[in-house]
Design an enzyme around this catalytic site. Structure first.
Site, PDB file in Angstrom:
ATOM      1  N   ASN A  59       0.064   5.357   4.716  1.00 13.79           N
ATOM      2  CA  ASN A  59       0.642   4.204   5.413  1.00 13.79           C
ATOM      3  C   ASN A  59       2.140   4.470   5.542  1.00 13.79           C
ATOM      4  O   ASN A  59       2.874   4.367   4.565  1.00 13.79           O
ATOM      5  CB  ASN A  59       0.375   2.929   4.589  1.00 13.79           C
ATOM      6  CG  ASN A  59       1.036   1.707   5.190  1.00 13.79           C
ATOM      7  OD1 ASN A  59       1.576   1.761   6.296  1.00 13.79           O
ATOM      8  ND2 ASN A  59       0.997   0.596   4.460  1.00 13.79           N
ATOM      9  N   LYS A 105       4.224   2.789   7.176  1.00 13.05           N
ATOM     10  CA  LYS A 105       4.975   1.533   7.323  1.00 13.05           C
ATOM     11  C   LYS A 105       5.937   1.652   8.513  1.00 13.05           C
ATOM     12  O   LYS A 105       5.634   2.366   9.469  1.00 13.05           O
ATOM     13  CB  LYS A 105       5.673   1.186   6.006  1.00 13.05           C
ATOM     14  CG  LYS A 105       4.678   1.214   4.825  1.00 13.05           C
ATOM     15  CD  LYS A 105       5.185   0.621   3.556  1.00 13.05           C
ATOM     16  CE  LYS A 105       4.091   0.705   2.497  1.00 13.05           C
ATOM     17  NZ  LYS A 105       4.457   0.124   1.215  1.00 13.05           N
ATOM     18  N   HIS A 147      -2.472  -6.123   3.993  1.00  8.77           N
ATOM     19  CA  HIS A 147      -1.486  -5.443   3.153  1.00  8.77           C
ATOM     20  C   HIS A 147      -0.546  -6.480   2.538  1.00  8.77           C
ATOM     21  O   HIS A 147      -0.194  -7.472   3.183  1.00  8.77           O
ATOM     22  CB  HIS A 147      -0.686  -4.428   3.979  1.00  8.77           C
ATOM     23  CG  HIS A 147       0.122  -3.509   3.121  1.00  8.77           C
ATOM     24  ND1 HIS A 147       1.329  -3.900   2.576  1.00  8.77           N
ATOM     25  CD2 HIS A 147      -0.118  -2.260   2.667  1.00  8.77           C
ATOM     26  CE1 HIS A 147       1.799  -2.904   1.835  1.00  8.77           C
ATOM     27  NE2 HIS A 147       0.939  -1.898   1.870  1.00  8.77           N
ATOM     28  N   GLU A 194       2.513  -6.543   2.073  1.00 13.61           N
ATOM     29  CA  GLU A 194       3.754  -6.816   2.816  1.00 13.61           C
ATOM     30  C   GLU A 194       3.493  -7.784   3.967  1.00 13.61           C
ATOM     31  O   GLU A 194       4.368  -8.572   4.325  1.00 13.61           O
ATOM     32  CB  GLU A 194       4.373  -5.488   3.296  1.00 13.61           C
ATOM     33  CG  GLU A 194       5.015  -4.746   2.139  1.00 13.61           C
ATOM     34  CD  GLU A 194       4.999  -3.231   2.259  1.00 13.61           C
ATOM     35  OE1 GLU A 194       4.786  -2.707   3.360  1.00 13.61           O
ATOM     36  OE2 GLU A 194       5.197  -2.576   1.210  1.00 13.61           O
ATOM     37  N   GLU A 227      -4.155  -2.423  -4.300  1.00 11.50           N
ATOM     38  CA  GLU A 227      -2.722  -2.127  -4.380  1.00 11.50           C
ATOM     39  C   GLU A 227      -2.029  -3.251  -5.154  1.00 11.50           C
ATOM     40  O   GLU A 227      -1.687  -4.293  -4.558  1.00 11.50           O
ATOM     41  CB  GLU A 227      -2.125  -2.046  -2.967  1.00 11.50           C
ATOM     42  CG  GLU A 227      -2.738  -0.967  -2.108  1.00 11.50           C
ATOM     43  CD  GLU A 227      -1.798  -0.524  -0.990  1.00 11.50           C
ATOM     44  OE1 GLU A 227      -1.469   0.664  -0.966  1.00 11.50           O
ATOM     45  OE2 GLU A 227      -1.380  -1.346  -0.175  1.00 11.50           O
ATOM     46  N   GLY A 276       5.964   0.819  -4.169  1.00  9.72           N
ATOM     47  CA  GLY A 276       7.349   1.238  -3.963  1.00  9.72           C
ATOM     48  C   GLY A 276       8.240   1.135  -5.192  1.00  9.72           C
ATOM     49  O   GLY A 276       9.453   1.221  -5.082  1.00  9.72           O
ATOM     50  N   SER A 303       2.658   3.438  -5.611  1.00 13.82           N
ATOM     51  CA  SER A 303       3.396   4.492  -6.304  1.00 13.82           C
ATOM     52  C   SER A 303       2.551   5.722  -6.626  1.00 13.82           C
ATOM     53  O   SER A 303       2.738   6.360  -7.663  1.00 13.82           O
ATOM     54  CB  SER A 303       4.048   3.942  -7.583  1.00 13.82           C
ATOM     55  OG  SER A 303       5.066   3.013  -7.248  1.00 13.82           O
TER      56      SER A 303
END
Ligand code: 13P
Length: 243
Positions: free
Chosen positions: A6, A8, A94, A96, A164, A170, A208
């Site tokens: 991904n 992003k 996701h 985000e 996730e 991240g 990560s």
């Protein structure tokens, strides 16, 4: 093993061309038998990516699609448009999107329906926040997020799950291997208990993933693949994760 990337909202046209050629030439030929690569660039580059990867086994996916089929929704990209680019996958749910675009279960049902109707396969993301992790409500959170799949009532939906944990994305912090294993088993059991869904859904781990931890994560029997963010922006790091 599935290796999903991904990217992003990163990179530009030059980057997309460069990294795709690196993955085609330096990773794909060395991938172990039965493994697959799915790359999810920004939607503006989907057509170029499918063109570049034509005649290879690399599959291309979008990072999101609209909850609407078509109409006056400025700036949105429909599932059918994604499918028109030759892409086969779409990431939905996701964290985000949940966090910055207030995506909830009701919206995600509509997104799933549209993706399904357009013939897209779905990588459906679930994961708990740090607070939920600390409060010990990870399982309830995941159960609620997974209920969308049941409530969408799409008997033939082609999908996989990406677990996730929000706090692992991240941050360089990943759960202990045993925690990943236990949660993946929990997710699989949840899906099996849901009668209308296929029995053998693949579950990817994301958050990560790096060259340092990929080997151990991949060795877990409950892990069917990885969804890689930051490390997938470097073809060297992605190669070390995949091979
Ligand atoms: P990182 O690998 O950068 O933690 O991102 C994971 C992710 O969000 C993939 O969808």
């Amino acid at each position: 093993m599935i290796y999903a990337a991904n990217w992003k909202m990163n990179g530009d046209r030059e980057f997309v061309h460069y990294i795709l050629s690196q993955i085609k030439d330096n990773i794909l030929p060395f991938l172990s038998y039965g493994s697959d690569i799915i790359l999810c660039p920004p939607s503006i580059y989907l057509s170029e990516a499918t063109d570049i990867c034509k005649n290879t086994s690399i599959e291309i996916g979008a990072q999101d699609c609209s909850a609407h089929e078509n109409g006056a929704f400025t700036g949105e990209v429909s599932a059918q448009m994604i499918s028109d680019t030759g892409s086969e996958w779409v990431i939905l749910g996701h964290s985000e999107r949940r966090q910055y675009h207030a995506e909830n279960n009701i919206l995600l049902i509509d997104k799933l329906r549209n993706a399904h109707n357009a013939g897209l396969k779905v990588i459906f993301c679930v994961g708990e926040t740090h607070q939920q992790y600390n409060e010990g409500t990870t399982r309830e959170t995941l159960k609620d997020q997974l209920s969308v799949l049941d409530n969408a009532r799409l008997a033939n939906l082609n999908y996989m799950i990406a677990y996730e944990p929000v706090w692992a994305i991240g941050t360089g912090l990943a759960p202990e291997l045993e925690e990943i294993d236990v949660i993946h088993q929990f997710i699989k059991k949840q899906l099996i208990d849901t009668a209308i869904l296929p029995k053998k859904t693949r579950v990817l781990y994301g958050g990560s993933v790096s060259p340092n931890n990929a080997k151990d994560i991949k060795a877990l029997a409950s892990v069917d693949g990885v969804l890689v963010g930051g490390a997938s922006l470097s073809s060297d790091k992605f190669k070390q994760i995949c091979i």
